[in-house]
Design an enzyme around this catalytic site. Sequence first.
Site, mmCIF file in Angstrom:
data_model
loop_
_atom_site.group_PDB
_atom_site.id
_atom_site.type_symbol
_atom_site.label_atom_id
_atom_site.label_comp_id
_atom_site.label_asym_id
_atom_site.label_seq_id
_atom_site.Cartn_x
_atom_site.Cartn_y
_atom_site.Cartn_z
ATOM 1 N N SER A 17 0.815 -1.216 0.000
ATOM 2 C CA SER A 17 0.000 0.000 0.000
ATOM 3 C C SER A 17 0.848 1.265 0.000
ATOM 4 O O SER A 17 0.401 2.308 -0.480
ATOM 5 C CB SER A 17 -0.960 -0.002 1.187
ATOM 6 O OG SER A 17 -0.249 -0.094 2.404
ATOM 7 N N GLU A 81 2.865 1.366 10.804
ATOM 8 C CA GLU A 81 3.088 -0.081 10.671
ATOM 9 C C GLU A 81 2.734 -0.818 11.955
ATOM 10 O O GLU A 81 2.465 -2.011 11.930
ATOM 11 C CB GLU A 81 4.521 -0.367 10.232
ATOM 12 C CG GLU A 81 4.863 0.216 8.870
ATOM 13 C CD GLU A 81 4.050 -0.353 7.715
ATOM 14 O OE1 GLU A 81 3.100 -1.137 7.924
ATOM 15 O OE2 GLU A 81 4.371 -0.011 6.572
#
Length: 170
Positions: A17, A81
């Site tokens: 992404s 993340e």
Amino acid sequence: MAMVGGNQVHNVFVYGSLLADDVVCALLSRIPQSSPAILNGQFSIKGRVYPAIIPVENKKVTGKVLQGITDLELYILDEFEDVEYERVTVDVSLMDSSNKSQAFAYVWSDKNDPNLYGEWDFEEWKRTQMEDFAKMSADFRKDLELPESKTRIATYESFYRQDGDSPLVP
């Protein structure tokens, strides 16, 4: 948002992404200079709209190295993340020069995750998920500036809803 001191700049290998400029811009408020690069290993994750990498022989991941990432931007990427990934230093092959370079990369924390499977298709993701994922990323970035910000996982799970064993959908 906790501020990070220092004026270092970093190289970060991104894939999945984060190959989408819309997502990077939603997080960093800019699109850093980058170079196409290759790293070993990548998988899809069952029930998620983003991929993971783990070290795998004979598998290559095409991504890019974001250059000139500031300490604050690295902090934002670390938070994005979340605990699912661990930031490690990797050797990548730069495609525009055939040189090797060191960069940070985010590697899936659970290398034995039973939900890792198959290949992840960026073009399919762009067609079906990118717009919503960029919106979720922008929401995460705005929320990160609040004193009681949600984790990226919590932002993701509140943005997407799970329908049985189907992938998460907005």
